[in-house]
Design a protein around this motif. Structure first.
Motif, short mmCIF file in Angstrom:
data_model
loop_
_atom_site.label_atom_id
_atom_site.label_comp_id
_atom_site.label_asym_id
_atom_site.label_seq_id
_atom_site.Cartn_x
_atom_site.Cartn_y
_atom_site.Cartn_z
N UNK A 206 -52.94 31.39 24.92
CA UNK A 206 -51.78 32.44 24.23
C UNK A 206 -52.26 32.29 22.96
N UNK A 207 -52.69 33.60 22.42
CA UNK A 207 -52.65 33.39 20.78
C UNK A 207 -51.44 33.86 20.19
N UNK A 208 -50.93 33.02 19.22
CA UNK A 208 -49.79 33.33 18.60
C UNK A 208 -49.93 33.90 17.21
N UNK A 209 -49.58 35.05 16.78
CA UNK A 209 -49.66 35.57 15.28
C UNK A 209 -48.29 35.47 14.71
N UNK A 210 -48.53 34.90 13.29
CA UNK A 210 -47.41 34.68 12.70
C UNK A 210 -46.91 35.86 11.82
N UNK A 211 -45.58 36.38 11.94
CA UNK A 211 -45.33 37.51 11.09
C UNK A 211 -44.31 37.20 10.22
N UNK A 212 -44.32 37.97 9.12
CA UNK A 212 -43.08 37.67 8.11
C UNK A 212 -41.89 38.93 8.36
N UNK A 213 -42.17 39.74 9.39
CA UNK A 213 -41.12 40.70 9.73
C UNK A 213 -39.91 40.08 10.32
N UNK A 214 -38.85 40.82 10.51
CA UNK A 214 -37.67 40.28 10.94
C UNK A 214 -37.44 40.80 12.45
N UNK A 215 -37.21 39.72 13.16
CA UNK A 215 -36.98 39.86 14.68
C UNK A 215 -35.49 39.34 15.13
N UNK A 216 -34.95 39.93 16.00
CA UNK A 216 -33.72 39.20 16.54
C UNK A 216 -33.55 39.87 17.79
N UNK A 217 -33.63 39.39 18.86
CA UNK A 217 -33.20 39.86 19.97
C UNK A 217 -31.47 39.83 20.55
N UNK A 218 -31.27 40.33 21.44
CA UNK A 218 -29.63 40.34 21.63
C UNK A 218 -29.59 39.96 23.03
N UNK A 219 -28.87 38.73 22.93
CA UNK A 219 -28.46 37.99 24.14
C UNK A 219 -27.06 37.79 24.25
N UNK A 220 -26.35 37.77 23.10
CA UNK A 220 -24.82 37.23 22.79
C UNK A 220 -24.19 38.35 22.16
N UNK A 221 -22.78 38.13 22.39
CA UNK A 221 -21.80 39.14 21.52
C UNK A 221 -22.11 38.98 19.99
N UNK A 222 -22.41 37.48 19.50
CA UNK A 222 -22.75 37.36 18.22
C UNK A 222 -24.04 37.90 17.73
N UNK A 223 -25.00 37.70 18.69
CA UNK A 223 -26.25 38.72 18.29
C UNK A 223 -26.00 39.97 18.11
N UNK A 224 -25.08 40.76 18.59
CA UNK A 224 -24.77 42.07 18.43
C UNK A 224 -24.27 42.21 17.14
#
Length: 239
Positions: A206-224
């Motif tokens: 699995x090739x992993x590319x490093x990015x400086x962009x912002x990502x944040x998935x939604x799994x919890x109320x706090x994530x929202x």
């Protein structure tokens, strides 16, 4: 090469009830995902088991209704891909509202050069102790050695490169994705609950590319709450 982005979105999320339809700044989460992916200029297909999720985005993209008993997002992607002539496929998580044209292009470019599976990671110290965030460690050539919700690597001393938070976006060559669908679940996958470990256990790189962009998935109320604040500055930007 023909290519497509498939977004799996299941209505029966166990951690956050009806997650794809949760309102974020007045819109369902899944609509944010699709709208921002459409800005990349790529073909986007939603794979969902819910008529309500379909209705939330059917004016934006193609939608394929999938059986409710499919066990994972990857199985939903496979359900779609088997009927489409696409050589390169990105499985884009339906709870990841941020999308960037340059990262999508990097993934597809790596696949075109021959990589079997490609994913993303970001440097994120805050993710290190959060079990909601998956961490990844790499070999010298940028391939994944291991993924875990546990804090990895252990720091005997500080390091400027780690920790890396894995971003759950996967690019596959078609034949590798179909092979993945035929693999049995591995022991490490069962223990950690992480599908990508199935590939590592089978010897798939699995090739992993490093990015400086912002990502944040939604799994919890706090994530929202976190995502809402970030999206306020994201709206209207060209990607």
């Amino acid at each position: 090469m023909r290519r497509v982005i498939v977004v799996p979105a299941r209505i029966g999320s166990t951690r956050l009830k009806e997650k794809p339809l949760r309102r974020i700044l007045g819109k369902p989460l899944i609509r944010w995902v699709i709208q921002n992916l459409k800005k990349t200029g790529e073909r986007v297909i939603l794979a969902t088991d819910s008529e309500r999720v379909k209705e939330a985005v059917e004016d934006l993209c193609e939608v394929v209704l999938t059986p409710s008993d499919l066990p994972s997002g990857s199985d939903r992607v496979l359900h779609v891909v088997r009927d489409y002539e696409a050589e390169l496929v990105i499985n884009y998580q339906g709870d990841e509202p941020f999308a960037y044209r340059e990262d999508i292009q990097r993934i597809f470019n790596s696949l075109e050069k021959g990589e079997e599976v490609v994913t993303l990671a970001v440097r994120d110290k805050e993710a290190y102790t959060r079990p909601e965030d998956v961490k990844v460690v790499l070999d010298k050539r940028g391939y994944a050695l291991y993924f875990s919700r546990s804090p990895i690597p252990y720091f005997r001393k500080e390091d400027s490169f780690y920790p890396l938070k894995h971003v759950g976006i996967y690019g596959f060559r078609r034949e590798t994705l179909l092979r993945f669908g035929s693999m049995e679940r591995g022991r490490l996958e069962e223990i950690e609950g992480l599908e990508q470990l199935r590939l590592l256990e089978e010897g798939v790189r699995i090739k992993v590319l490093i990015t400086d962009n912002y990502y944040h998935g939604v799994d919890t109320e706090e994530d929202i709450k976190i995502v809402e604040e970030k999206l306020k500055g994201y709206v209207g930007k060209e990607r």
